[in-house]
Enzyme design. Structure first.
Site, PDB file in Angstrom:
ATOM      1  N   LYS A 133     -10.016  -6.913  15.700  1.00 57.28           N
ATOM      2  CA  LYS A 133      -8.566  -7.077  15.670  1.00 57.28           C
ATOM      3  C   LYS A 133      -7.931  -5.982  16.520  1.00 57.28           C
ATOM      4  O   LYS A 133      -8.194  -4.794  16.313  1.00 57.28           O
ATOM      5  CB  LYS A 133      -8.060  -6.989  14.227  1.00 57.28           C
ATOM      6  CG  LYS A 133      -6.591  -7.335  14.065  1.00 57.28           C
ATOM      7  CD  LYS A 133      -6.198  -7.320  12.594  1.00 57.28           C
ATOM      8  CE  LYS A 133      -4.738  -7.684  12.424  1.00 57.28           C
ATOM      9  NZ  LYS A 133      -4.319  -7.598  11.001  1.00 57.28           N
ATOM     10  N   HIS A 187      -4.594  -5.520  16.949  1.00 61.53           N
ATOM     11  CA  HIS A 187      -3.207  -5.208  16.591  1.00 61.53           C
ATOM     12  C   HIS A 187      -3.171  -4.862  15.098  1.00 61.53           C
ATOM     13  O   HIS A 187      -4.167  -4.982  14.390  1.00 61.53           O
ATOM     14  CB  HIS A 187      -2.293  -6.398  16.890  1.00 61.53           C
ATOM     15  CG  HIS A 187      -2.666  -7.641  16.144  1.00 61.53           C
ATOM     16  ND1 HIS A 187      -3.689  -8.472  16.556  1.00 61.53           N
ATOM     17  CD2 HIS A 187      -2.188  -8.177  14.992  1.00 61.53           C
ATOM     18  CE1 HIS A 187      -3.802  -9.483  15.703  1.00 61.53           C
ATOM     19  NE2 HIS A 187      -2.920  -9.316  14.751  1.00 61.53           N
TER      20      HIS A 187
END
Length: 218
Positions: A102, A104
């Site tokens: 991921k 963000h």
């Protein structure tokens, strides 16, 4: 009745352990089949966690965190952590890996407990056919932190040699990575339970023993 006997009955009653004639992915024709995809209700998952937790407690495996490889290992890590707390008074962390990093928000490769150097972990999985899931997980663990793997817990050790090896997947994993794999039950346990009338399957007993004779390991 031991928890191992109870687990074998639980698998049969829920259509996870089936007897008959099945062509496996390996091409082998087996008189039994284990389909953990048949666990699909809250009551089944709750009970499954109890068996995993009992296996961890019985074998005295000590760790800080349970790691459930995506995707099948995710509910296993959650239900086992809950059962360890409710039934054994052990409050343990859990986490699972993402299929993709991921980039963000909080980011990272793992959801749940963020792993740290020196942390002891237990990996929980359903069954081990080739050790592929562990081989995919290990680089992710190494990238996250220098963790210590206290063990891996699976539901059934098929005790069956690989296509290209005289060792089983469980033995290969220990030989290659030094990771000890614990199972709630083994194929030898299942055969013994059928012999003792603990569960159904007596009509397939001879075929199971013959299959073990050809493909089995001790």
């Amino acid at each position: 009745m031991t928890y191992k006997h109870q687990f074998i009955k639980f698998m049969v009653e829920n259509g996870v352990l089936k007897f008959g004639e099945f062509t496996l992915k390996s091409g082998r024709k087996a008189p039994y089949f284990i389909n953990t995809g048949n666990y699909k209700s809250g009551s089944q998952l709750s009970k499954l966690g109890e068996y995993y937790a009992q296996c961890i407690a019985d074998n005295g495996i000590e760790a800080d965190t349970l790691v459930g490889p995506a995707y099948k290992g995710i509910p296993l890590a959650v239900t086992t952590a809950v059962s360890l707390y409710n039934n054994h008074g052990i409050d343990i962390n859990y986490c699972f890996d993402r299929k993709e990093v991921k980039d963000h928000g909080e980011g990272g490769l793992f959801v749940g407990k963020q792993l740290q150097d020196g942390e002891k972990i237990i990996i929980v999985e359903d069954v081990m056919t080739s050790g592929k899931a562990l081989r995919e997980l290990l680089p992710k663990l190494k990238a996250a932190a220098n963790v210590e793997i206290a063990g891996m817990v699976i539901s059934v050790d098929r005790m069956e040699r690989g296509l290209q090896s005289r060792f089983s997947a469980v033995q290969e994993v220990y030989k290659e990575f030094g990771v000890k794999v614990y199972s709630i039950v083994t194929m030898a346990d299942i055969i013994a339970a059928i012999e003792d009338g603990i569960t159904d399957g007596k009509e397939y007993l001879d075929k199971m023993k013959e299959y073990r004779k050809i493909y089995g390991v001790n």
